[in-house]
Design an enzyme around this catalytic site. Structure first.
Site, PDB file in Angstrom:
ATOM      1  CG  HIS A  69       1.649 -21.443  -3.016  1.00 21.03           C
ATOM      2  ND1 HIS A  69       1.185 -20.147  -3.027  1.00 21.03           N
ATOM      3  CD2 HIS A  69       1.437 -21.895  -1.761  1.00 21.03           C
ATOM      4  CE1 HIS A  69       0.722 -19.838  -1.814  1.00 21.03           C
ATOM      5  NE2 HIS A  69       0.855 -20.883  -1.039  1.00 21.03           N
ATOM      6  CG  HIS A  77       4.936 -22.564   2.275  1.00 19.63           C
ATOM      7  ND1 HIS A  77       3.905 -21.679   2.426  1.00 19.63           N
ATOM      8  CD2 HIS A  77       5.407 -22.373   1.015  1.00 19.63           C
ATOM      9  CE1 HIS A  77       3.752 -20.993   1.314  1.00 19.63           C
ATOM     10  NE2 HIS A  77       4.661 -21.389   0.444  1.00 19.63           N
ATOM     11  CG  HIS A 125       5.921  10.842 -16.045  1.00 22.37           C
ATOM     12  ND1 HIS A 125       6.645  10.856 -14.882  1.00 22.37           N
ATOM     13  CD2 HIS A 125       4.615  10.949 -15.670  1.00 22.37           C
ATOM     14  CE1 HIS A 125       5.823  10.987 -13.849  1.00 22.37           C
ATOM     15  NE2 HIS A 125       4.590  11.038 -14.295  1.00 22.37           N
ATOM     16  CD  GLU A 132      -0.381   3.062 -12.375  1.00 18.08           C
ATOM     17  OE1 GLU A 132      -0.065   2.452 -11.325  1.00 18.08           O
ATOM     18  OE2 GLU A 132      -0.359   4.307 -12.461  1.00 18.08           O
ATOM     19  CG  HIS A 187       3.843 -25.155  -2.497  1.00 13.76           C
ATOM     20  ND1 HIS A 187       4.307 -25.280  -3.783  1.00 13.76           N
ATOM     21  CD2 HIS A 187       4.518 -24.103  -1.964  1.00 13.76           C
ATOM     22  CE1 HIS A 187       5.215 -24.356  -4.013  1.00 13.76           C
ATOM     23  NE2 HIS A 187       5.365 -23.627  -2.944  1.00 13.76           N
ATOM     24  N   PRO A 230       1.827 -16.401  -9.380  1.00 22.66           N
ATOM     25  CG  PRO A 230       2.473 -15.409 -11.387  1.00 22.66           C
ATOM     26  CD  PRO A 230       1.610 -16.506 -10.825  1.00 22.66           C
TER      27      PRO A 230
END
Lengths: 683, 683
Positions: B70, B268, B488, B426, B30, B119
């Protein structure tokens, strides 16, 4: 409202009493929101929603999504009072074995439930998908009607809680809903400022209304859950807003009118206790000694909504029939895709490849499949979470889905377009796909790297639980991804996805298996499927078989003797290693069969005979090969089997180096085969 | 800036040329962002950050987090130019096997990398955790210093991309950062409006600045990546803002100054191509024939930052030493937790329970552990994503972490508090825990239901990849959750979490195993661990053993003969079933051993001898019991083994009904045992 009668008020109060009673009887559940939202949701079902309790699947209905799934009573009580089939005994059976009223609303289990909710954020994101699907379907069936004049025009309503607002998946979906200018979407945000940890200010101080305005939404605030007229006015304003999604911030007092527990976490997720329930009844003029008290007048009054619904449906039917008369081909398409049938001869469009040592990446084969299916299957549409060029998910020549104003140099957009652009929002993508598949008969797909299936996992699980046929295009399916390194290389993902009951994980070995996989996935309509595709080129193999792929596993190359002494089983890019290893082993005199097993779930679904034929229990020398953890293969391997796998994270390098360094090679397969053979011989 | 020299500009342009060259050489990567951000990030490393390239672990340093992982070159080139140990050959080795410059920055792999990113969204959320940790650590070590006057005061900088902004995890974390009023946090948002699918307008139209204002952030916009003075002014304004986190929206042109590819997706994520690289060099006055051209003057100039860093470090050291002299106990605490050591005798505080048929839920035992450890381990802190009362994660008497203004009736908050409130977020919780553990020596934990580990999975994986010792308190760990139903109830979660390399999944059988599990988890500092705890009560068993728990699996009850004919292995709430089944089988004359295996990963790490002793290979009659999918047990079961498991989704009912209906019972274990024995006898 002026015409709000005593019976209306009594119905609302009946809802409150029933909610308190039902949770009290079960001993667990969520009474508070069902109580405080009773006026608004009652008004919605009685006066706003276009729905027909006698036909819950009427395609012209408005959708109501209870994103706050824990408040299932909010929905169950409306379904009961509107006459969807639930009766008082069902309410009494809340959260018990076999009842129609489980703890959270379940799609396919209770008539009138549009989507399974409970895991927070999912419902709101599903609804964004439904609103998108509504537009796309209108474009397929009735593109030229004036706004609001089509039988395919309707509204999507969502009830969301503070928890829904906190979850990131709703941020992703809401930002995208703004971009998509979804004027058919209205979110009612129950801003009661209470969650399980009591007062939400301990964790939530943002200006949510301003945040949604920043997404490009129309936002109205209504103060007080008892202000029915204010709420109805806000709903009307939302409906009038056709170019932006709307949020109604409804400030309620949770648990109202429970004198001691309202406005606290105690009213959220536990029974109020007998005394407090009695206090509620007294406050509302009910007999504190009685439980589940519903007067006949109230029920007759509320169920009269079914007559209005029938009238509304009949009026709609006239417009729909006129449309059908004028558009016989579109009507045929609607009937076909509503029945989830595929057109005659559609498989003729599937591409095929000659066996070839060089081959192509399966992600590229997938692109060819999509290109070829474009004109044959108009119901098929999808895109990627900002990896279109890598996932190869764009159908050549298809417009993008969106208002024309978002068109870019690369992607022309139009409201009825076909290519979806999710942005880097994998979780929302998963939830939106669910909403699209739930809304109607189209077949949506979404792409990302296999590693990022982790980001969308909660939505994938719900697709499996609901058995909706969403399709995931998960490319870059192993260390074959190469240079991007361990953060981007799936190791445990194939196994962990196989763990989700009802999800089909399909990892084709080459281009022809990829076409076969798409065929099988499209023919399967009772649950989600994910395609795991390679970044790197793989040879086009001899012996692949469409029917075999659909059965999940098959004999790709038989032992030369016809009776295998050893079976090598592999998936995806590792099948070529098994094929090469077979040559070496056969040359050494080992009768070696190669089994390609693109989908373990489909193989498991075959009859015993077939499975025994492919993997004979008498052949104990077995090797399984997959560039990921072994977890899902141990059950096939048996005491003498071997697994060539990867039990650690990857690394950043070109893919050939990685396969070599990590020992996912033909030599490793041969060595494993020798160990397995030796184990059998010595055992 | 006025003192911006030609050498500074040459250094910036050198970065651009090196970025283009490095990607060109590798053939992938990149280049674009590393080029366009060169001025700002160079200015940051040279003029803003308090850092010491000769001591990358200096606790007084400002943190720099590259959320846009990246663009790893953005960081690598600064580490090279600042003198952190990377040399030109490392830059040339970008994305190759064994290099110090993998595709995405990896914590623990390259000196100067604060966290592993790639990520999207994770880095920004990590940084929010770091900013929280900085405050908590200051509170532990130097609570009374004036603002800005403590050796423990420093800044956290983040560089985020459009993709980071789109990911829901950053929405969650950013909302919480606003609530927490993290004045020590500055996010530089590289708003280049280009992602892999080119112009981001196709998927991103929100007003991000307004959205962050809605979160309570201070937001400044700087137009143009070349406006170094504007950028430095914005950084200064951010630093002056001590009660709110800051975002600097930096509008750059990706790939600048590549004449044909800048401001497009082509700049990119791919090499620019030789011609375009040559054009870049020409435009910047470099020789287009040369690659990796760095003048000695430039390098000497940029590496002079190390002298300034040393001076800054020395000045800080004086203040630090003064603090240490005045605060010997706090210094001892700092030394201890920085070394990740536990205090002498700390285990005396662990609770113990008498064997008892009624017992308690392991989540409640966990609460007692936390309460008892509160005063012994000040480094231990944590909370829940809005399930505190269910997860039992609040230490009695501990204040909540946050500005006093967010205090609620239930939770008094103060800036140095200990109880964390993540809201229903979460995913952010997982990422924040990583940031906290990376920042310093405290030990953070976070609770939610086991099912919602799916929501935080990407962060858990990164904890494992980075080997940071975060702790997850995952309660309601099976269908024992009961009435809330299938949405659940975890079914596949235990198996799928075990699939993550390096994560310890610990499922204690009873209260004493829970205390032992906490002990072992706290003693383990080389990776994350998750405790899977019951909602429902479980008996306190005879024979549990702390050392055995730490070894992952052990003999809980030996065969009466001393030589087992059958081994029953179970985890968590199912161990009681194995214990009961053993009684029945022993009564039938079957010599039956019960093995409790709370942690498969720890058991795997034992020596062969020990494992053979616990699960003798000669005993082929084996049963494994766990209320979840069997996937992780097949490898132990062997050809004659049986697994009592659950291969489908749960249902809504009381938990006893569910265990019975789904066949997770003592009878089922006995029946499985008989099948296994019979298989061995007939085999």
């Amino acid at each position: 409202p002026e015409d709000w009668t005593e019976l209306d008020q009594r119905a609302v109060d009946t809802i409150r009493v029933l909610a308190a009673d039902a949770v009290e009887k079960c001993g667990s559940g969520h009474p508070g929101t069902a109580m405080s939202l009773a006026p608004a949701v009652y008004a919605l079902f009685q006066r706003v929603l276009r729905h027909d309790p006698n036909d819950a699947s009427w395609i012209g209905r408005d959708r109501f999504v209870l994103s706050a799934g824990h408040s299932s009573l909010t929905l169950y009580l409306q379904l009961y009072l509107s006459g969807y089939g639930l009766e008082l005994d069902d309410i009494k059976g809340l959260r018990t074995w076999g009842s129609a009223t489980p703890g959270h609303p379940e799609y396919g289990h209770t008539t009138g439930v549009e989507t399974t909710t409970g895991p927070l954020g999912q419902g709101l994101a599903n609804a964004v998908g439904m609103a998108m699907a509504a537009r796309r379907e209108r474009g397929l069936f009735d593109p030229d009607a004036e706004p609001g004049e089509s039988a395919f025009d309707h509204q999507i309503y969502v009830l969301a809680s503070d928890g829904d607002i906190e979850e990131g998946v709703t941020s992703e979906a809401s930002s995208l809903a703004g971009t998509q200018q979804l004027g058919n979407l209205t979110v009612i945000y129950d801003a009661n400022e209470i969650s399980i940890e009591d007062d939400t200010h301990i964790a939530l101080s943002e200006d949510t209304a301003k945040r949604y305005e920043a997404y490009g939404w129309h936002v109205v605030t209504v103060d007080g859950g008892e202000d029915v007229q204010g709420f109805l006015d806000a709903v009307e304003a939302a409906r009038a807003e056709t170019d932006r999604p709307s949020m109604i911030v409804l400030r309620t007092v949770i648990g109202y009118p429970a004198p001691n527990k309202m406005n606290s976490g105690k009213a959220h997720g536990a029974a109020l206790g007998a005394e407090e329930v009695a206090e509620v009844k007294k406050a509302l003029g009910f007999d504190p000694e009685k439980s589940f008290e519903v007067s006949e007048e109230v029920l007759a009054h509320t169920r009269s909504v079914a007559e209005r619904g029938r009238a509304s449906h009949e009026k709609w039917q006239i417009a729909f029939d006129a449309w059908a008369d004028e558009n016989p081909q579109r009507k045929a398409l609607l009937d076909r895709i509503s029945a989830r049938q595929l057109p005659e001869g559609w498989t003729d469009a599937l591409p095929a490849w000659e066996a070839d040592g060089k081959g192509i990446a399966t992600r590229k084969a997938s692109a060819e499949v999509l290109a070829n299916l474009k004109d044959v299957l108009p119901e098929l549409w999808g895109g990627s979470s900002d990896l279109a060029e890598s996932n190869n998910t764009t159908m050549k020549g298809a417009d993008s889905f969106g208002p024309e104003s978002i068109s870019t140099g690369m992607f022309p957009a139009q409201p009825y377009g076909r290519t979806l652009h999710f942005g880097v929002r994998e979780h929302a993508m998963g939830s939106l796909l669910n909403g699209i598949a739930l809304h109607g008969g189209t077949r949506p797909y979404g792409g990302t790297f296999l590693i990022f299936s982790d980001y969308m996992r909660p939505a994938v699980r719900l697709a499996a639980l609901m058995r909706v046929p969403t399709i995931y295009v998960w490319t870059h399916d192993s260390i074959g991804l190469g240079e991007d390194g361990p953060t981007h290389q799936p190791i445990e993902q194939l196994a962990s996805l196989r763990g989700i009951p009802g999800l089909s994980v399909v990892r084709p070995a080459d281009s022809n298996e990829t076409a076969a996989a798409w065929k099988a996935v499209l023919e399967k309509t009772d649950g989600p499927a994910g395609l795991a595709l390679t970044r790197q080129g793989v040879p086009t193999l001899e012996g692949t078989d469409r029917a075999g792929v659909a059965r999940g596993g098959y004999v790709l190359a038989e032992a030369s003797s016809g009776t295998p002494e050893l079976v090598l089983t592999a998936t995806g890019s590792e099948v070529q290693l098994a094929v090469e290893a077979r040559k070496i082993l056969e040359a050494e005199g080992v009768a070696t069969r190669v089994v390609s097993m693109p989908c373990v779930e489909w193989f498991d679904a075959q009859e015993d005979d077939y499975r025994e034929q492919v993997l004979p229990s008498s052949v104990r020398a077995r090797v399984f090969v997959e560039a990921g953890i072994a977890q899902s293969w141990h059950r096939f391997a048996g005491d003498n089997g071997e697994i060539v796998s990867l039990e650690h994270f990857g690394a950043s390098a070109d893919y050939k180096t990685l396969f070599n360094e990590f020992g996912i090679t033909t030599d490793a397969v041969v060595a494993a085969a020798r160990r397995s053979l030796s184990s059998v011989r010595s055992g």
